[in-house]
Design an enzyme around this catalytic site. Sequence first.
Site: not given
Length: 233
Positions: A2, A19, A113
């Site tokens: 956020d 973004h 990962l």
Amino acid sequence: MDGNGRWAEAQGKPRVVGHRAGVKSVREVVRLCREAGVGSLTLFAFSSENWNRPPREVALLMRLFITVLRREVKLLKKNNVRLRVIGDTQAFEPKLQQRILEAEAETADCDGLTLNVAANYGGRWDIVQATRQVALQLQQGELSVDQIDESMLQRFMCLSEQPEMDLLIRTGGEERISNFLLWQCAYSELFFSEALWPDFADAAFAEALDAYASRQRRFGKTGAQVADVTVAQ
Ligand code: FPP
């Protein structure tokens, strides 16, 4: 993740600039997680509710997802990162759906990962899709009502094959879950960072891990039980 929009607006720039800057933080956080030995990282890239944003912002986000998936997949592979996308991806345009499948396939053999990207994801949607699968099995006579319990439903939830979520970090100063992994966060530690996502880097990540390390996870037991192994036994 956020705070992208506010980060851009604070500089008098369009939200999409935030973004794009957020993608840099994605790269950084993936690196930090690999270095810290995190096994599984899930990023909330687009919620079921984000379709309600101005159409132009939604369109730009879709374009950004396509670009990022194409551009980053080589680096993910090189770093042994497996990409998974969770959410109702059928609602995306065919080109994006195709990119998602390609990126998942290209990194399928990576076993470092696991990077889960939640896209058109909602915690309530997840519970509903799991319930539907259970109902289908019930309808087909493969399951009886008394076989339905938490572990059965869990098997149909997103991320069921991955370890339980230990830590949930929300950036951007808001202190709510906003329909993220509702089922999965039942016992997660929560950490709320003031940092806007494009500013979330080494220091903020270290702060989150330090906070996590200072927590006592009791899973319903008393503090004394957890602290004293003899009592716990
Ligand atoms: C929330 O900030 C962020 C988003 C809705 C988009 C996040 C997406 C990226 C960073 C791209 C990553 C791409 C991939 C494929 C991983 P906000 O717009 O709600 O910020 P605000 O609260 O300041 O308005």
